[in-house]
Design an enzyme around this catalytic site. Structure first.
Site, PDB file in Angstrom:
ATOM      1  N   LYS A 116       0.813  -1.226   0.000  1.00 15.00           N
ATOM      2  CA  LYS A 116       0.000   0.000   0.000  1.00 15.00           C
ATOM      3  C   LYS A 116       0.846   1.276   0.000  1.00 15.00           C
ATOM      4  O   LYS A 116       0.484   2.257  -0.637  1.00 15.00           O
ATOM      5  CB  LYS A 116      -0.941   0.016   1.214  1.00 15.00           C
ATOM      6  CG  LYS A 116      -1.809  -1.220   1.365  1.00 15.00           C
ATOM      7  CD  LYS A 116      -2.730  -1.443   0.186  1.00 15.00           C
ATOM      8  CE  LYS A 116      -3.365  -2.824   0.271  1.00 15.00           C
ATOM      9  NZ  LYS A 116      -4.009  -3.264  -0.952  1.00 15.00           N
ATOM     10  N   GLU A 200      -0.731   8.347   8.072  1.00 14.57           N
ATOM     11  CA  GLU A 200      -1.511   9.343   7.333  1.00 14.57           C
ATOM     12  C   GLU A 200      -2.317  10.185   8.305  1.00 14.57           C
ATOM     13  O   GLU A 200      -2.628   9.737   9.409  1.00 14.57           O
ATOM     14  CB  GLU A 200      -2.535   8.636   6.409  1.00 14.57           C
ATOM     15  CG  GLU A 200      -1.934   7.978   5.208  1.00 14.57           C
ATOM     16  CD  GLU A 200      -2.976   7.283   4.334  1.00 14.57           C
ATOM     17  OE1 GLU A 200      -4.110   7.037   4.797  1.00 14.57           O
ATOM     18  OE2 GLU A 200      -2.630   7.000   3.180  1.00 14.57           O
ATOM     19  N   HIS A 208     -16.743   6.513   1.140  1.00 11.33           N
ATOM     20  CA  HIS A 208     -15.939   5.596   0.331  1.00 11.33           C
ATOM     21  C   HIS A 208     -16.552   5.593  -1.068  1.00 11.33           C
ATOM     22  O   HIS A 208     -17.642   5.072  -1.265  1.00 11.33           O
ATOM     23  CB  HIS A 208     -15.968   4.190   0.943  1.00 11.33           C
ATOM     24  CG  HIS A 208     -15.336   3.127   0.077  1.00 11.33           C
ATOM     25  ND1 HIS A 208     -14.726   2.016   0.576  1.00 11.33           N
ATOM     26  CD2 HIS A 208     -15.225   3.021  -1.263  1.00 11.33           C
ATOM     27  CE1 HIS A 208     -14.266   1.268  -0.413  1.00 11.33           C
ATOM     28  NE2 HIS A 208     -14.569   1.857  -1.550  1.00 11.33           N
ATOM     29  N   LYS A 237     -18.958  -4.416   2.977  1.00  6.17           N
ATOM     30  CA  LYS A 237     -19.952  -3.564   2.331  1.00  6.17           C
ATOM     31  C   LYS A 237     -21.326  -4.204   2.424  1.00  6.17           C
ATOM     32  O   LYS A 237     -21.458  -5.426   2.317  1.00  6.17           O
ATOM     33  CB  LYS A 237     -19.575  -3.350   0.863  1.00  6.17           C
ATOM     34  CG  LYS A 237     -18.296  -2.525   0.704  1.00  6.17           C
ATOM     35  CD  LYS A 237     -17.757  -2.558  -0.710  1.00  6.17           C
ATOM     36  CE  LYS A 237     -16.397  -1.871  -0.751  1.00  6.17           C
ATOM     37  NZ  LYS A 237     -15.681  -2.144  -2.009  1.00  6.17           N
ATOM     38  N   GLU A 275     -10.046   2.966  -5.387  1.00 12.40           N
ATOM     39  CA  GLU A 275     -10.841   3.373  -4.219  1.00 12.40           C
ATOM     40  C   GLU A 275     -10.352   4.710  -3.691  1.00 12.40           C
ATOM     41  O   GLU A 275      -9.145   4.917  -3.542  1.00 12.40           O
ATOM     42  CB  GLU A 275     -10.674   2.356  -3.082  1.00 12.40           C
ATOM     43  CG  GLU A 275     -11.229   0.991  -3.376  1.00 12.40           C
ATOM     44  CD  GLU A 275     -11.147   0.071  -2.152  1.00 12.40           C
ATOM     45  OE1 GLU A 275     -11.742  -1.001  -2.208  1.00 12.40           O
ATOM     46  OE2 GLU A 275     -10.488   0.426  -1.141  1.00 12.40           O
ATOM     47  N   ARG A 292      -9.246  -6.669  -9.573  1.00 11.47           N
ATOM     48  CA  ARG A 292     -10.164  -7.800  -9.799  1.00 11.47           C
ATOM     49  C   ARG A 292     -11.539  -7.275 -10.179  1.00 11.47           C
ATOM     50  O   ARG A 292     -11.801  -6.074 -10.075  1.00 11.47           O
ATOM     51  CB  ARG A 292     -10.305  -8.604  -8.505  1.00 11.47           C
ATOM     52  CG  ARG A 292     -10.857  -7.747  -7.375  1.00 11.47           C
ATOM     53  CD  ARG A 292     -11.269  -8.518  -6.130  1.00 11.47           C
ATOM     54  NE  ARG A 292     -11.990  -7.675  -5.195  1.00 11.47           N
ATOM     55  CZ  ARG A 292     -11.434  -6.886  -4.276  1.00 11.47           C
ATOM     56  NH1 ARG A 292     -10.125  -6.840  -4.148  1.00 11.47           N
ATOM     57  NH2 ARG A 292     -12.174  -6.143  -3.488  1.00 11.47           N
ATOM     58  N   VAL A 295     -17.414  -7.462  -6.192  1.00 11.25           N
ATOM     59  CA  VAL A 295     -18.768  -7.928  -5.866  1.00 11.25           C
ATOM     60  C   VAL A 295     -19.805  -6.960  -6.444  1.00 11.25           C
ATOM     61  O   VAL A 295     -20.797  -7.379  -7.041  1.00 11.25           O
ATOM     62  CB  VAL A 295     -18.942  -8.032  -4.330  1.00 11.25           C
ATOM     63  CG1 VAL A 295     -20.388  -8.369  -3.978  1.00 11.25           C
ATOM     64  CG2 VAL A 295     -17.991  -9.061  -3.730  1.00 11.25           C
TER      65      VAL A 295
END
Ligand code: MV4
Length: 445
Positions: A116, A200, A208, A237, A275, A292, A295
Site C-alpha cells: 500500500k 496518514e 468511500h 460492504k 478506491e 479484480r 462484488v
C-alpha cells in the site's frame, strides 16, 4: 478468442462468469469442493472438476489442483472471480508459466498494488491526490511522533501489506503513539509476514467512493464512473450505489481523470477499481486499487449498459477497448443479502433453504446461486445473493428496492433482508446523507 475458460471460484460469481461465457460461445469448466457438489455453478458449466475437501485452503485456494484441472480439461484461460486467488501474484505467475491466460492482473501489478505504501507513492507521482503523511514507511516511533505533530492529530497508522482495515490504528494524541505502534507492528507481522507501517492524517467520517476503470493491452484506459460504498459494517460492504448521491459533475470529472492516471501509470490491463476516501469538503484521496472484478460490479453494469465480465475476457484476449468514458444515465442500488442473524451480532447462519422466491420485474436483477432445497455450507463467505435495482432516479430506485425486498422470500435460514428494509426506510439514507460511519449509529429494530 478463448475456447474454454476454467472458473476458479464458487457461488454467484462463478455463475455470473459462466453466463457471460455461454453468451460469448466460450466453453466453461467449473471447479468445486466436496461441499459444493450440489452447487449451481457445477451444473451450469460444461464440465466440472472436484478439486478437494471443503476447506478453502484445500480446494479454492489449492493452486496445483486448479492448474491440473485446467490442464486435463484443456482450458486456455482461468477466471478467478473475486476473493480466493483473484489477487494472488503467485497464482497469476503460475498461470503464465503454464501457458494459461490469467484473467486478471499480472503478478507484478498485484505485488505493486498489494504494497500500500508503494502504491501510494506511485499514485503521488502520477498526480493522483494522496493523504498527507509519512514519505513511505516509518522507521521509528519517534519519527512517527514527529510527523504526527507536523500534520496534526488524529493520525492513522496502516500496515503496508494490509488493506480492508486490518493492521490499522487511529491515534488521537501523542501518548497513544507508542502502544499503537507496537500493537500494529505486531499484528501486521503476524497477519502478513510484513510489519512495515506508514502514517496518514486520519480523515474523519469520509465517504468511500470508488471509480471503475478498464484498460487494454495497448495502454488505453477509460473510466466507467463511480460507486458509493459508504454503507458498510466492519469493512464489509452492505449496500452500493451509483451514481453517488454526493457526486457532482465536476468531482466525477476530477476523480475519473485521477483514476485513469492511476491505471495508466501501471499500464493496467483488465477491469479494476480505484478506491478513494472523500471528505466533507469533497476533497478526494487515493486509498487502494483493486485488480479484480468486484462484488458490486453489477450497479455499474446496470447504469452504463455494459457487461464487465465480457470486457474482462475481451481485454485478456487482446481486443482493444473503445476508450470512451461513461457517465451514469440512471441510478442503481445493490443490497448484499447474507445468511446472517442481524439480531445476533451478524452471526453467520448456514443451513438449508426450505423454500424461496426471488423478486423479479422491471429494473430488478438478482445475482445468486441459491435455490429451494439448497444447503448453504458453513465453510465460505455468507453472501448468498445480490439484489440490484435500477431506475431513472434515486428515489425511484429506493422504492423499487423496497418493492423487490418485500417480494424476496428465503425460508429456513436467517438473512440480512430485514436490515436492508430498515435502511431503505432510514431518513438519512433516503436523503443520501451518509458516510462510512453510518452503520456505527444505525439502530436495528
Ligand atoms: C483511512 C480512513 C481515514 N483516514 N485512512 C479502511 C480500510 C482501508 N482500506 C482504509 N480504511 C480507512 N482508511 C485515513 N487516512 C478511514 C478508513 C476506514 C474506512 C474506509 C473506507 C470504508 C470504510 C471504512 C471504515 C473505517 C475506516
Amino acid at each position: 478468442m478463448f475456447k474454454k475458460i476454467l472458473i476458479a471460484n464458487r457461488g454467484e460469481i462463478a455463475l455470473r462468469i459462466i453466463r457471460t461465457c455461454r453468451e460469448m460461445g466460450i466453453k466453461t469448466v467449473a471447479v468445486y469442493s466436496t461441499a459444493d457438489k450440489e452447487s449451481l455453478h457445477v451444473r451450469f458449466a460444461d464440465e466440472a472438476v472436484c478439486i478437494g475437501p471443503p476447506a478453502s485452503k484445500d480446494s479454492y485456494l489449492n493452486m496445483p489442483r486448479i492448474l491440473a484441472a485446467a490442464e486435463v480439461t484443456n482450458a486456455d484461460a482461468i477466471h478467478p472471480g473475486y476473493g480466493f486467488l483473484s489477487e494472488n501474484s503467485k497464482f497469476s505467475a503460475l498461470c503464465r508459466d503454464h501457458g494459461i491466460k490469467f484473467i486478471g492482473a499480472t503478478p507484478e501489478q498485484i505485488d505493486y498494488m498489494g504494497d500500500k505504501s508503494n502504491a501510494k507513492d506511485t499514485m503521488k507521482k502520477a498526480g493522483v491526490p494522496t493523504i498527507p503523511g509519512s514519505d513511505g514507511l516509518l522507521d521509528t516511533v519517534e519519527q512517527g511522533k514527529k510527523i504526527a505533530k507536523k500534520i496534526g492529530f488524529p493520525v492513522i497508522i496502516k500496515a503496508t501489506a494490509g488493506g480492508g482495515g486490518r493492521g490499522m490504528r487511529i491515534i488521537w494524541q501523542e501518548d497513544e503513539m507508542e502502544n499503537a505502534w507496537n500493537s500494529a507492528k505486531q499484528e501486521a507481522g503476524a497477519a502478513f509476514g510484513n510489519d512495515g507501517l506508514y502514517m496518514e492524517k486520519y480523515i474523519e467520517e469520509p465517504r468511500h467512493i470508488e471509480i471503475q476503470i478498464a484498460g487494454d493491452q495497448y495502454g488505453k484506459v477509460c473510466h466507467l464512473s463511480e460507486r458509493d460504498c459508504s454503507i458498510q459494517r466492519r469493512h464489509q460492504k452492505l449496500i452500493e450505489e451509483t451514481p453517488s448521491p454526493f457526486m457532482t459533475p465536476e468531482l466525477r470529472q476530477k476523480m475519473g481523470t485521477a483514476a485513469k492516471a492511476a491505471g495508466e501509470i501501471i499500464k493496467y490491463e483488465g477491469v479494476g477499481t480505484v478506491e478513494f476516501l472523500v471528505d466533507k469538503h469533497r476533497n478526494f484521496y487515493f486509498m487502494e486499487m483493486n485488480t479484480r472484478i468486484q462484488v458490486e460490479h453489477p450497479v455499474t453494469e446496470e447504469v452504463i449498459n455494459y457487461d464487465l465480465v465480457k470486457e474482462q475476457i475481451l481485454i485478456a484476449a487482446g481486443v482493444p477497448i473503445s476508450g470512451k468514458d461513461y457517465e451514469p444515465t440512471k441510478c442503481a442500488i445493490e443490497c448484499r443479502v447474507n445468511a446472517e442473524d442481524i439480531y445476533n451480532n451478524f452471526r453467520p447462519c448456514p443451513g438449508t433453504i426450505t423454500s424461496m422466491h426471488k423478486p423479479g420485474g422491471h429494473g430488478t436483477r438478482v445475482d445468486s446461486h441459491i435455490y429451494a432445497g439448497y444447503t448453504i455450507p458453513p465453510f465460505y463467505d455468507s453472501m448468498i445473493a445480490k439484489l440490484i435495482v435500477s431506475a431513472q432516479t434515486r428515489e425511484e430506485a429506493i422504492v423499487k428496492m423496497e418493492r423487490a425486498l418485500s417480494e424476496f422470500v428465503i425460508e429456513g435460514i436467517k438473512t440480512t433482508i430485514p436490515l436492508h428494509q430498515q435502511i431503505m426506510q432510514n431518513e438519512d439514507f433516503r436523503k443520501g446523507n451518509f458516510t462510512t460511519a453510518f452503520m456505527n449509529s444505525f439502530e436495528i429494530k
